[in-house]
Design a protein around this motif. Sequence first.
Motif, mmCIF file in Angstrom:
data_model
loop_
_atom_site.group_PDB
_atom_site.id
_atom_site.type_symbol
_atom_site.label_atom_id
_atom_site.label_comp_id
_atom_site.label_asym_id
_atom_site.label_seq_id
_atom_site.Cartn_x
_atom_site.Cartn_y
_atom_site.Cartn_z
ATOM 1 N N SER A 97 0.813 -1.220 0.000
ATOM 2 C CA SER A 97 0.000 0.000 0.000
ATOM 3 C C SER A 97 0.845 1.269 0.000
ATOM 4 O O SER A 97 0.359 2.331 -0.370
ATOM 5 N N SER A 98 2.104 1.168 0.429
ATOM 6 C CA SER A 98 2.953 2.356 0.469
ATOM 7 C C SER A 98 3.890 2.440 -0.741
ATOM 8 O O SER A 98 4.668 3.383 -0.847
ATOM 9 N N ASP A 99 3.814 1.448 -1.654
ATOM 10 C CA ASP A 99 4.697 1.456 -2.818
ATOM 11 C C ASP A 99 4.295 2.588 -3.751
ATOM 12 O O ASP A 99 3.117 2.755 -4.085
ATOM 13 N N MET A 100 5.280 3.382 -4.181
ATOM 14 C CA MET A 100 5.013 4.502 -5.083
ATOM 15 C C MET A 100 5.779 4.344 -6.398
ATOM 16 O O MET A 100 5.941 5.324 -7.137
ATOM 17 N N ARG A 101 6.245 3.157 -6.700
ATOM 18 C CA ARG A 101 7.007 2.946 -7.930
ATOM 19 C C ARG A 101 6.078 2.382 -9.006
ATOM 20 O O ARG A 101 5.464 1.344 -8.816
ATOM 21 N N TYR A 102 5.992 3.115 -10.118
ATOM 22 C CA TYR A 102 5.147 2.688 -11.225
ATOM 23 C C TYR A 102 6.014 2.241 -12.404
ATOM 24 O O TYR A 102 7.108 2.767 -12.628
ATOM 25 N N ARG A 103 5.504 1.262 -13.148
ATOM 26 C CA ARG A 103 6.184 0.828 -14.369
ATOM 27 C C ARG A 103 5.157 0.756 -15.491
ATOM 28 O O ARG A 103 3.970 0.513 -15.257
ATOM 29 N N LEU A 104 5.638 0.992 -16.718
ATOM 30 C CA LEU A 104 4.752 1.000 -17.872
ATOM 31 C C LEU A 104 4.266 -0.413 -18.152
ATOM 32 O O LEU A 104 5.065 -1.336 -18.293
ATOM 33 N N LYS A 105 2.948 -0.574 -18.227
ATOM 34 C CA LYS A 105 2.364 -1.894 -18.491
ATOM 35 C C LYS A 105 1.953 -2.035 -19.956
ATOM 36 O O LYS A 105 2.284 -3.016 -20.595
ATOM 37 N N GLU A 106 1.229 -1.053 -20.469
ATOM 38 C CA GLU A 106 0.728 -1.135 -21.837
ATOM 39 C C GLU A 106 0.764 0.231 -22.494
ATOM 40 O O GLU A 106 0.748 1.263 -21.816
ATOM 41 N N LYS A 107 0.804 0.241 -23.847
ATOM 42 C CA LYS A 107 0.660 1.456 -24.640
ATOM 43 C C LYS A 107 -0.459 1.229 -25.649
ATOM 44 O O LYS A 107 -0.473 0.209 -26.336
ATOM 45 N N ILE A 108 -1.389 2.159 -25.713
ATOM 46 C CA ILE A 108 -2.435 2.115 -26.738
ATOM 47 C C ILE A 108 -2.104 3.212 -27.730
ATOM 48 O O ILE A 108 -2.311 4.405 -27.438
ATOM 49 N N LEU A 109 -1.562 2.860 -28.860
ATOM 50 C CA LEU A 109 -1.064 3.848 -29.832
ATOM 51 C C LEU A 109 -2.205 4.285 -30.748
ATOM 52 O O LEU A 109 -2.211 4.023 -31.960
ATOM 53 N N LYS A 110 -3.194 4.946 -30.165
ATOM 54 C CA LYS A 110 -4.326 5.477 -30.919
ATOM 55 C C LYS A 110 -4.694 6.830 -30.356
ATOM 56 O O LYS A 110 -4.464 7.110 -29.185
ATOM 57 N N LYS A 111 -5.274 7.658 -31.207
ATOM 58 C CA LYS A 111 -5.758 8.965 -30.770
ATOM 59 C C LYS A 111 -7.238 8.829 -30.418
ATOM 60 O O LYS A 111 -8.027 8.324 -31.222
ATOM 61 N N PHE A 112 -7.593 9.237 -29.214
ATOM 62 C CA PHE A 112 -8.981 9.149 -28.764
ATOM 63 C C PHE A 112 -9.498 10.550 -28.426
ATOM 64 O O PHE A 112 -8.766 11.363 -27.844
ATOM 65 N N GLU A 113 -10.726 10.815 -28.794
ATOM 66 C CA GLU A 113 -11.397 12.036 -28.375
ATOM 67 C C GLU A 113 -12.432 11.644 -27.331
ATOM 68 O O GLU A 113 -13.350 10.881 -27.623
ATOM 69 N N CYS A 114 -12.240 12.117 -26.102
ATOM 70 C CA CYS A 114 -13.186 11.758 -25.043
ATOM 71 C C CYS A 114 -13.294 12.899 -24.052
ATOM 72 O O CYS A 114 -12.406 13.746 -23.950
ATOM 73 N N ASN A 115 -14.410 12.914 -23.337
ATOM 74 C CA ASN A 115 -14.615 13.913 -22.290
ATOM 75 C C ASN A 115 -14.068 13.443 -20.960
ATOM 76 O O ASN A 115 -13.566 14.234 -20.177
ATOM 77 N N LEU A 116 -14.193 12.145 -20.709
ATOM 78 C CA LEU A 116 -13.766 11.589 -19.430
ATOM 79 C C LEU A 116 -13.050 10.272 -19.679
ATOM 80 O O LEU A 116 -13.349 9.558 -20.631
ATOM 81 N N LEU A 117 -12.101 9.955 -18.783
ATOM 82 C CA LEU A 117 -11.327 8.716 -18.879
ATOM 83 C C LEU A 117 -11.363 8.012 -17.534
ATOM 84 O O LEU A 117 -11.131 8.636 -16.504
ATOM 85 N N VAL A 118 -11.648 6.723 -17.556
ATOM 86 C CA VAL A 118 -11.678 5.907 -16.337
ATOM 87 C C VAL A 118 -10.850 4.654 -16.602
ATOM 88 O O VAL A 118 -10.882 4.100 -17.699
ATOM 89 N N VAL A 119 -10.074 4.223 -15.599
ATOM 90 C CA VAL A 119 -9.280 3.009 -15.742
ATOM 91 C C VAL A 119 -9.748 1.977 -14.723
ATOM 92 O O VAL A 119 -10.124 2.328 -13.599
ATOM 93 N N CYS A 120 -9.775 0.716 -15.138
ATOM 94 C CA CYS A 120 -10.100 -0.399 -14.247
ATOM 95 C C CYS A 120 -8.909 -1.367 -14.244
ATOM 96 O O CYS A 120 -7.837 -1.043 -14.760
ATOM 97 N N ALA A 121 -9.098 -2.546 -13.677
ATOM 98 C CA ALA A 121 -7.990 -3.499 -13.567
ATOM 99 C C ALA A 121 -7.511 -3.961 -14.936
ATOM 100 O O ALA A 121 -6.314 -4.145 -15.142
#
Length: 1219
Positions: A390-414
């Motif tokens: 819970s105290s870990d603050m190290r992030y690593r890149l998991k995925e890249k989505i190489l597309k252009k999106f037009e959106c008003n809101l963005l939500v991420v899940c598992a």
Amino acid sequence: MCVARGSEGSQSGSDCGVCRRGGKEEAEAAMRAVLTWRDKVEQCIYDLAFKPDGTQLILAAGNRLLVYDTSDGTLLQPLKGHKDTVYCVAYAKDGKRFASGSADKSIIIWTSKLEGILKYTHNDSIQCVSYNPVTHQLASCSSSDFGLWSPEQKSVTKHKSGSKITCCSWTNDGQYLALGMMNGVISIRNKNGEEKVKIERPGGSLSPVWSICWNPSREEHNDILAVADWGHKLSFYQLSGKQVGKDRLLDFDPCCISYFSKGEYILLGGSDRQVSLFTKDGVRLGTIGEQGSWVWTCREKPDSNYVVTGCQDGTIAFYQLVFSTVHGLYKDRYAYRDSMTDVIVQHLITEQKVRIKCKELVKKIAIYKNRLAIQLPEKILIYELYSDDSSDMRYRLKEKILKKFECNLLVVCASHIILCQEKRLQCLSFSGGKEREWQMESLIRYIKVIGGPPGREGLLVGLKNGQILKIFVDNLFAIVLLKQATAVRCLDMSASRSKLAVVDENDTCLVYDIHTKELLFQEPNANSVAWNTQCEDMLCFSGGGYLNIKASTFPVHQQKMQGFVVGYNGSKIFCLHVFAMSAVEVPQSAPMYQYLDRKMFREAYQIACLGVTDADWRELAMEALEGLEFETAKKAFARVQDLRYLELISSIEERRKRGETNTDLFLADVFAYQGKFHEAAKLYKRSGHEDLALAMYTDLRMFEYAKDFLGSGDPKETKMLITKQADWARNMNEPKAAVEMYLSAGEHIKAIKICGDLGCVDTLIDIARKLDKAEREPLLLCAHYLKKLDSPSYAAETYLKLGDLKALVQLHVETQHWDEAFALGEKHPEFKDDIYVPYAQWLAENDRFEEAQKAFHKAGRQGEAVQVLEQLTQNAVVESRFSDASYYYWILSMQCLEIAQDPTQKDTMLDKFYHFQHLAELYHGYHTIHRFTEEPFSFHLPETLFNISRFLLHSLTKDTPLGISKVKILYTLAKQSKALGAYKLARHAYDKLRGLWIPAKFQKSIELGSLTIRSKPFHDSEELVPLCYRCSTNNPLLNSLGNVCVNCRQPFVFSASSYEVLHLVEFQLEEGISDEEAVALIDLEAPQHRREDRWQEVASGDSQTLRLDETVEPSGDDDPFTAKLSFEQGGSEFIPVVVGRAVLRFMSRRDVLIKRWPPPLHWQYFRSLLPDVAVTMCPSCFQMFHTEDYELLVLQHRCCPYCRRRTEDPGLRDCQSQP
């Protein structure tokens, strides 16, 4: 994680929400430029400068200077002094003067009162001027030279230049001046004009330097010079002349460059007729107002977010830059955009921060659990945490989505990202593929992830038409939770998901019961709402500059707070104000007192646990104590570490356990502790305990109050006088007299102390027997002295009178009266540890280790129990007590299995369990071999000895455990094989014995046997050959594979007494069938399919005829389990028998034996293939026996022969048998 979109682009979020602008273009996502005022003059605007306080703006327009009021764009005054076009203007940092340079080759110094005070000239037209930020030295540059002037010196120091100077800029410390040349060279001079660094750029005269500016940031380690040239490049250099990074290509001719927001951004204008915003590293972010002609100058208003531009057509435009908030919040992790291209993740509790450099404009951020999604202009980056800490603050890149999106809101899940586009929601996988889409009836105003299994999370969605939906990311259909009349602005769900809080467009907070759809209450003036994640009935909402906290249905408590509340965890409220997120510690005092006013002490305690002051804890404790809510009072006093009141509560609870129910007496004690002595005395009197009131007054030496309380003529007054006399007697060293007087006055404690110090045991016994059990303190004191004076039996009598069982247990332990302690422990299991741990230690000290091990185990001290048991096992093996060694190893294995229920030790303990089980089986069998070889008479049949020796040989394929002799095993095998007719096996055993060292006592017998066996046939009796009950294969007596079938590899199941192969086949359950379901299916006792009946009954008229029909064929074997036993001959791998529900349903409960191992082991199932031969399984050790052997052994030993479980134990009588 949740996001919301407010009306007209406003953003708000809740407890784990995101507040950000749902922009539609890249520039709009970065910032907005709001035009504040605009003006236009006839001449070109070549340069401008702000007064350091930002109140005035000086413009170079034609041959005049124009002075504007920056607040509203009013022209204050035109200044005339030059005869030709004014090219440049600069204001000194101290605000006292400014300078202007013109094509008329002159420099004019002006005061802040707009008066010209000094004029000097150059040989050519003036191109640029700049004030030193520290010394206020003025640098003026012409086409052929540059000059340095300061108020302290009379003359101007001039220096020649090899090329036309187009621009200049001082470093922050005022030590160096950078000059940009027409030939593409940058010359860096010290404040005396001497050249220190010369930067020759690749483009040369084809890339004339048109504008330069040093970064004003104090946080930069090096001075950074931004250079814009007409070779369409933006470059950066250090003071040393070293280039920083690569050239940034432009698609226009830059005319002006300046820094904005203390060096975070760059303003760049030119031939593209607009001012562009760049990061300090040169990444373009957006446009600040498009113009009708070239932009020649642009500047930041000091210490503000305002920018002014000047154009060739005379347009002056004054803009306010509004940067949108792009960020996300999940519980205590807050991610936000910094410097437009970076993302900072902040832990709101620990204040840890980590920066993720994206090097592109960050458009959207979403955070959920260990996932972080960042939308850039042409792609979406998805990060994950390195660990689940819970105290870990190290992030690593998991995925890249190489597309252009037009959106008003963005939500991420598992495993997904959710894009909101007006009325439409799209669910994308991390690879960018669209998995499903939802179309809403109205504009989506709010989204919140409410958790769920990975890949199946639930979303809470609020629409503009007032509809609130629940959507699961793996389900195409949305569930309507409720519909209200007004548009949704903010949503949050309580911790138990039973209540829903909604903020609508009318700034009203409405709370609904999700199940009944009932509106519970509503509150006005709300812009955001959040439930407390640790308390079901508490929520907070913000609005109108106030924070509102509501507990249950009580009135709202308000306190001032700016911003939006987005989370509420315990006593911490997460608040978003402008661009900053902060965790505000809010004492929960107000709601706690609301519960206290209604005498709801337990609810008040729950609120206090969220965070209140020590004074509030004490108030809660006192109120609960006066309300006789002792459990709550005890917890509250423990918080403030008030031992006095904790002792009082403990005393009252003990008295209540003994049957006291007089609440007035309890409350009187409370008042006495609080110092409310008169109220306490009244309650003592009302409860009939005037003596306690008198004791209270006399203890306090409040004799006058005691007299008033007693009244005249009260005989107790005499007692008080006696007490005084007793005090005098004690002080005069007459203890016996003092004791008698104290006793007559009822001062028992004083009398007891004197008796204890004098060692008067008889007097103490007499006092203890006469005292009432309510006199706890005197009785405890009596017991203490009696124990100290070596009279434990009388001390025990006193503790029993008190009901102080813990003290009685300690007394029995200290005096080693174990029988009394055990009897007490049986009645009161809570004292088990207090009894058995000291008892085990005492046993160990007295060399009674086996009993000590059981005591440690019974006390729950597994470590000590295992240690003692291992030592016992070692001793048993060394002393050749192999039956005991088997028993100890079995106990060790079961204790390891018990410890294996701890997930952290599961694998290690299971390995030990199997190892110890194996050793227990070996030593159990070897015990018989050892007795046969060492004792003159054998009690076992030859067949049993033959089977045991074969079992041991097959089991000892690797290392031989300590104490087990292969010589004795082979010797036994040879003798019994010869006796039973297994001559080939006997010859093999004698051959093996030749290669071993033979003890002297066996040598003669082995040599004789080796000779005589030669006269026997070289084959084994077929009656001894073991049969596999699965594949019906006859196995060799000496099996190289061990105790498994040579054909199907099915492990044999042995009887633990005769070691014959039992007619049992182990089977396993198909995947998805639980143990409980399997037992239920077996217990169904499905009827067996009968064979076709050949007898046919024919009825006609008044007669019935029974006829045998020879044409009806029998149906064959109907048992589906036997079909599962088929095995392909010669397979090298063991294939277990796996049965499904149909086979289980067909089985008879009488034919199935189940080893019901405790977790984490799985149950084992065995099917009897000879139901007529009875087999019994011990329910404790799960060893199998022929039923007749087992019953005989139990009668002989009165316990299981393997695990020694007594017959008196009801569990042993519940043996699982297969008749």
